[in-house]
Design a protein around this motif. Sequence first.
Motif, PDB file in Angstrom:
ATOM      1  N   ALA A  72      59.188   8.203 -24.924  1.00  0.00           N
ATOM      2  CA  ALA A  72      58.763   8.399 -23.587  1.00  0.00           C
ATOM      3  C   ALA A  72      60.242   8.205 -22.778  1.00  0.00           C
ATOM      4  N   ALA A  73      61.068   7.244 -23.019  1.00  0.00           N
ATOM      5  CA  ALA A  73      62.013   7.176 -22.421  1.00  0.00           C
ATOM      6  C   ALA A  73      63.049   8.521 -22.491  1.00  0.00           C
ATOM      7  N   ALA A  74      63.050   8.930 -23.615  1.00  0.00           N
ATOM      8  CA  ALA A  74      63.872  10.173 -23.943  1.00  0.00           C
ATOM      9  C   ALA A  74      63.350  11.426 -23.017  1.00  0.00           C
ATOM     10  N   VAL A  75      62.033  11.686 -23.201  1.00  0.00           N
ATOM     11  CA  VAL A  75      61.455  12.479 -22.520  1.00  0.00           C
ATOM     12  C   VAL A  75      61.733  12.435 -20.827  1.00  0.00           C
ATOM     13  N   ARG A  76      61.980  11.435 -20.217  1.00  0.00           N
ATOM     14  CA  ARG A  76      62.281  11.108 -18.939  1.00  0.00           C
ATOM     15  C   ARG A  76      63.762  11.691 -18.850  1.00  0.00           C
ATOM     16  N   LEU A  77      64.693  11.045 -19.805  1.00  0.00           N
ATOM     17  CA  LEU A  77      66.022  11.706 -19.771  1.00  0.00           C
ATOM     18  C   LEU A  77      66.163  13.275 -19.651  1.00  0.00           C
ATOM     19  N   LYS A 100      65.457   4.602 -36.393  1.00  0.00           N
ATOM     20  CA  LYS A 100      64.383   4.369 -37.147  1.00  0.00           C
ATOM     21  C   LYS A 100      63.343   5.467 -36.524  1.00  0.00           C
ATOM     22  N   TYR A 101      63.435   5.478 -35.443  1.00  0.00           N
ATOM     23  CA  TYR A 101      62.435   6.591 -34.705  1.00  0.00           C
ATOM     24  C   TYR A 101      63.174   7.892 -34.085  1.00  0.00           C
ATOM     25  N   ALA A 102      64.374   8.161 -34.568  1.00  0.00           N
ATOM     26  CA  ALA A 102      65.377   9.105 -33.967  1.00  0.00           C
ATOM     27  C   ALA A 102      64.524  10.584 -34.315  1.00  0.00           C
ATOM     28  N   GLY A 103      63.939  10.488 -35.399  1.00  0.00           N
ATOM     29  CA  GLY A 103      63.256  11.868 -35.685  1.00  0.00           C
ATOM     30  C   GLY A 103      61.945  12.236 -34.689  1.00  0.00           C
ATOM     31  N   ASP A 104      61.446  10.991 -34.410  1.00  0.00           N
ATOM     32  CA  ASP A 104      60.291  11.324 -33.422  1.00  0.00           C
ATOM     33  C   ASP A 104      60.993  11.985 -31.853  1.00  0.00           C
ATOM     34  N   ILE A 105      61.895  11.390 -31.564  1.00  0.00           N
ATOM     35  CA  ILE A 105      62.478  11.745 -30.430  1.00  0.00           C
ATOM     36  C   ILE A 105      62.953  12.829 -30.292  1.00  0.00           C
ATOM     37  N   MET A 161      81.914  19.486 -17.908  1.00  0.00           N
ATOM     38  CA  MET A 161      81.166  18.545 -18.924  1.00  0.00           C
ATOM     39  C   MET A 161      79.807  18.518 -19.091  1.00  0.00           C
ATOM     40  N   ARG A 162      79.279  18.241 -20.068  1.00  0.00           N
ATOM     41  CA  ARG A 162      78.022  18.240 -20.350  1.00  0.00           C
ATOM     42  C   ARG A 162      77.372  16.898 -20.083  1.00  0.00           C
ATOM     43  N   LYS A 163      75.913  16.915 -19.734  1.00  0.00           N
ATOM     44  CA  LYS A 163      75.305  15.783 -19.180  1.00  0.00           C
ATOM     45  C   LYS A 163      74.643  15.187 -20.359  1.00  0.00           C
ATOM     46  N   LEU A 164      75.127  13.697 -20.589  1.00  0.00           N
ATOM     47  CA  LEU A 164      74.513  13.190 -21.748  1.00  0.00           C
ATOM     48  C   LEU A 164      73.535  11.893 -21.221  1.00  0.00           C
ATOM     49  N   GLY A 165      72.313  11.841 -22.093  1.00  0.00           N
ATOM     50  CA  GLY A 165      71.301  10.806 -21.725  1.00  0.00           C
ATOM     51  C   GLY A 165      71.389   9.644 -22.771  1.00  0.00           C
ATOM     52  N   LEU A 166      71.576   8.397 -22.133  1.00  0.00           N
ATOM     53  CA  LEU A 166      71.596   7.225 -23.116  1.00  0.00           C
ATOM     54  C   LEU A 166      70.339   6.393 -22.916  1.00  0.00           C
ATOM     55  N   GLY A 217      64.007  15.333 -18.793  1.00  0.00           N
ATOM     56  CA  GLY A 217      63.318  15.738 -17.571  1.00  0.00           C
ATOM     57  C   GLY A 217      64.349  15.679 -16.459  1.00  0.00           C
ATOM     58  N   ALA A 218      65.219  14.808 -16.706  1.00  0.00           N
ATOM     59  CA  ALA A 218      66.330  14.465 -15.700  1.00  0.00           C
ATOM     60  C   ALA A 218      67.538  15.381 -15.782  1.00  0.00           C
ATOM     61  N   GLY A 219      67.703  16.113 -16.820  1.00  0.00           N
ATOM     62  CA  GLY A 219      68.678  17.050 -17.257  1.00  0.00           C
ATOM     63  C   GLY A 219      69.691  16.775 -18.088  1.00  0.00           C
ATOM     64  N   ALA A 220      69.135  15.664 -18.762  1.00  0.00           N
ATOM     65  CA  ALA A 220      70.057  15.467 -20.123  1.00  0.00           C
ATOM     66  C   ALA A 220      70.105  16.619 -21.006  1.00  0.00           C
ATOM     67  N   GLU A 221      71.310  16.934 -21.560  1.00  0.00           N
ATOM     68  CA  GLU A 221      71.217  18.095 -22.531  1.00  0.00           C
ATOM     69  C   GLU A 221      71.423  17.402 -24.070  1.00  0.00           C
ATOM     70  N   ALA A 222      71.592  16.233 -24.138  1.00  0.00           N
ATOM     71  CA  ALA A 222      71.583  15.592 -25.510  1.00  0.00           C
ATOM     72  C   ALA A 222      71.609  14.125 -25.288  1.00  0.00           C
ATOM     73  N   LEU A 223      71.193  13.455 -26.469  1.00  0.00           N
ATOM     74  CA  LEU A 223      70.647  11.957 -26.237  1.00  0.00           C
ATOM     75  C   LEU A 223      71.609  11.069 -27.298  1.00  0.00           C
ATOM     76  N   VAL A 224      71.779   9.901 -26.846  1.00  0.00           N
ATOM     77  CA  VAL A 224      72.157   9.021 -27.502  1.00  0.00           C
ATOM     78  C   VAL A 224      71.315   7.794 -27.432  1.00  0.00           C
ATOM     79  N   LEU A 225      70.721   6.959 -28.652  1.00  0.00           N
ATOM     80  CA  LEU A 225      70.330   5.844 -28.975  1.00  0.00           C
ATOM     81  C   LEU A 225      71.450   4.810 -29.112  1.00  0.00           C
ATOM     82  N   CYS A 226      71.560   4.024 -28.175  1.00  0.00           N
ATOM     83  CA  CYS A 226      72.429   2.938 -27.986  1.00  0.00           C
ATOM     84  C   CYS A 226      72.086   1.530 -29.047  1.00  0.00           C
TER      85      CYS A 226
END
Length: 237
Positions: free
Chosen positions: A66-71, A88-93, A1-6, A73-82
Motif C-alpha cells: 500500500a505504501a508503494a502504491v502511494r509512492l 521478502k515481499y518485494a515481488g508483491d510490491i 534526474m529521475r524521482k525515487l520512492g523510498l 501515485g505521487a510520481g515515483a518512477e522506481a522504488l527502494v525498500l530500506c
Amino acid sequence: MRKLGLIGGLSWVSTALYYETINKEVARRKGGLHSAPIILESLDLAPLASMQFSGRWQEASEVATAAAVRLAGAGAEALVLCSNTAHKYAGDIEATTGIPLIHIGAVTADRLAADGVKRAALIGTRFSMEDDFFRTWFEERDIEIATPEPAMMAEIDRIIFDELVLGKVSRISQRTLKTAITNLAQARNQAVILGCTELVMLVDPIANVLPVYDTTALHAKAAADWILGDERISLAA
C-alpha cells in the motif's frame, strides 16, 4: 534526474542512512547544490515487526505494498525498500505497482560475483538468514551462502531488534559481531554480507578479518546510480 520512492521506517535509523548516502552520492557526482529527488513513505516498524514475528507475512506485505502504491501515485518512477527483511515481499510490491524495484539482494549479489566471491557468510535478522528470499540471488550467481551457528544467529537477531533499530550501539554487541565474523573467517568464507541495513552501525566494513559487504551502502549507491540515469543497476525483475 529521475524521482525515487523510498519505503522507510524499517527502521528509521537505516532510513536515515539511505537518505544521507543517496544525497551525498548525487551531490558528489552532480556538484553544486544538487540533491536527490526522493519521495519517502516512512512506515511504523512496531506493527510490522509484530506481524513478522507471528508469521503474518501477507499482512505485512499488504502494508508495504500500500505504501508503494502511494509512492507510485505521487510520481515515483522506481522504488527502494530500506530493509533487507522487507524484501521478502518485494515481488508483491513490484507486481502491484508495475514500476521497477531496485533489489538489495540483486545489487549485492552482482557486486560479490564481480569480485569473484564464491562463498560468503550472511548475517542479518533470522528471517534473512533462514529464509531463501535473499540468498536466492547469490545462489543464482553460483555463490554459496553460509550462516553463523544457531546460538550466534539468535544473538545477532536479538541485537538487531533490541538495540540497533532503536539506535543503540554497545561495545558488547560490537565484540559479539567481531567474534561472529572471526568464526566465519575460520569456516573458510571469503567474505561477510551485512544482510541487515543497521549492522553497519556495529561493523566496520574496512577493519575486519574478511572483506565485508555493506548492503545498505551498496543499495543506496545503486539508488543514486538509478536517479542519475544509470541503466545498469540491478532491478528485481
